[in-house]
Motif scaffolding. Structure first.
Motif, short mmCIF file in Angstrom:
data_model
loop_
_atom_site.label_atom_id
_atom_site.label_comp_id
_atom_site.label_asym_id
_atom_site.label_seq_id
_atom_site.Cartn_x
_atom_site.Cartn_y
_atom_site.Cartn_z
N ARG A 8 37.15 39.78 47.17
CA ARG A 8 36.97 41.14 46.67
C ARG A 8 36.88 41.17 45.14
O ARG A 8 37.59 41.93 44.47
N GLU A 18 29.90 48.25 37.03
CA GLU A 18 30.29 47.02 37.70
C GLU A 18 29.04 46.32 38.23
O GLU A 18 28.29 46.89 39.02
N THR A 21 30.84 44.48 42.66
CA THR A 21 31.81 45.52 42.99
C THR A 21 32.86 45.03 43.98
O THR A 21 34.02 45.41 43.90
N ASP A 22 32.43 44.16 44.90
CA ASP A 22 33.34 43.75 45.98
C ASP A 22 32.78 42.47 46.60
O ASP A 22 32.27 42.47 47.70
N SER A 57 37.12 41.22 36.73
CA SER A 57 37.79 42.47 36.37
C SER A 57 38.82 42.85 37.44
O SER A 57 39.82 43.49 37.15
N ARG A 58 38.51 42.47 38.68
CA ARG A 58 39.43 42.70 39.82
C ARG A 58 39.23 41.57 40.80
O ARG A 58 38.19 40.92 40.79
N GLY A 59 40.17 41.40 41.70
CA GLY A 59 40.00 40.44 42.78
C GLY A 59 40.50 39.06 42.42
O GLY A 59 40.99 38.82 41.32
#
Ligand code: ADP
Ligand code: ADP
Length: 223
Positions: A8, A18, A21-22, A57-59
């Motif tokens: 993710r 982004e 994104t995922d 940025s995430r995950g």
């Protein structure tokens, strides 16, 4: 086991939108994977995350079984040395000869010229640059630069080989020849990830195909 896992993962540049994104994907050890998707979809971005040149940025990104966010600097450097990278603009060092560019990963890992000299010469001959060993990169043709960059990426027998449009600016015959080199590395044990939007290239091999669409990773070519 997997060499790389993305769970993710999201990535944005600065305050921009982004790009990913995922994104969830895995690269099993010894696999050969094409990464495709339209121009601007985020292929280069995903590769940069894979060779630890960007931070998500995430995950979560796991490399060689380790959470990349928890690596110390020396651990990060050690992992980077196990990855061979071929970028679109080659990133050859202009004031070093073809020979020195290709020998660089071995020098960086502390080997002496007497231990690697024969290997470097053999590889350069194998990629058809035996007669250009002392040339400086600005004097090389596009195809020669590409082969020099690929030789540098494979000389240290990396566990993971990453290439961004490695056949982008060469004719199909040379492209196929370069693809054979990646297959050979894969046969010798390297995990290979190649980003390309060239569907002809993908059709040359019976390899895994992942594609990026709208910030996510899917299996197989589109539609
Ligand atoms: P692809 O390799 O699939 O063509 P990229 O990963 O190069 O896609 O780019 C994905 C998106 O991210 C594009 O919209 C691109 O403009 C943007 N992008 C890429 N690199 C940067 C950067 N350094 N700064 C800002 N935006 C970027
Ligand atoms: P350019 O770099 O100018 O595009 P070519 O790729 O056509 O040139 O190749 C120049 C020479 O190098 C040719 O003689 C070709 O056969 C040889 N060559 C190119 N790639 C390889 C390779 N992977 N293995 C062996 N010989 C090669």
């Amino acid at each position: 086991p997997d060499l790389v896992n993305f769970e993710r993962v999201a990535l944005r540049y600065g305050r921009g939108p982004e790009v990913l994104t995922d994104a969830t994907l895995d690269l099993p050890q010894g696999s050969f994977t094409f990464l495709t998707g339209p121009s601007g979809a985020g292929k280069s971005t995903l590769l940069k995350l894979c060779y630890l040149s960007l931070i998500p940025s995430r995950g979560l990104i796991r490399m060689f079984g380790r959470d990349s966010a928890l690596l110390t600097n020396p651990e990060r450097q050690a992992i980077k040395r196990r990855i061979g990278v071929v970028l679109q603009d080659f990133h050859l060092i202009e004031h070093l000869s073809v020979y020195e560019n290709v020998a660089l990963p071995l020098r960086v890992s502390g080997q002496s010229r007497s231990t690697y000299n024969a290997d470097v010469v053999e590889l350069l001959q194998w990629v058809g640059l035996g007669h250009r060993m002392q040339a400086l990169p600005p004097t090389l043709s596009g195809g020669e630069k590409q082969r020099c960059a690929i030789a540098r990426a494979v000389i240290a027998k990396p566990d993971l080989l990453i290439a961004d449009e490695p056949t982008g600016n060469v004719d199909p015959v040379i492209g196929r020849r370069l693809l054979r080199l990646f297959s050979e590395m894969n046969r010798m044990g390297a995990t290979v990830l190649i980003a390309t939007h060239d569907t002809h290239l993908i059709d040359e091999l019976d390899a895994r195909v992942l594609r990026i669409e709208e910030g996510r990773v899917f299996k197989g070519k589109s539609q």
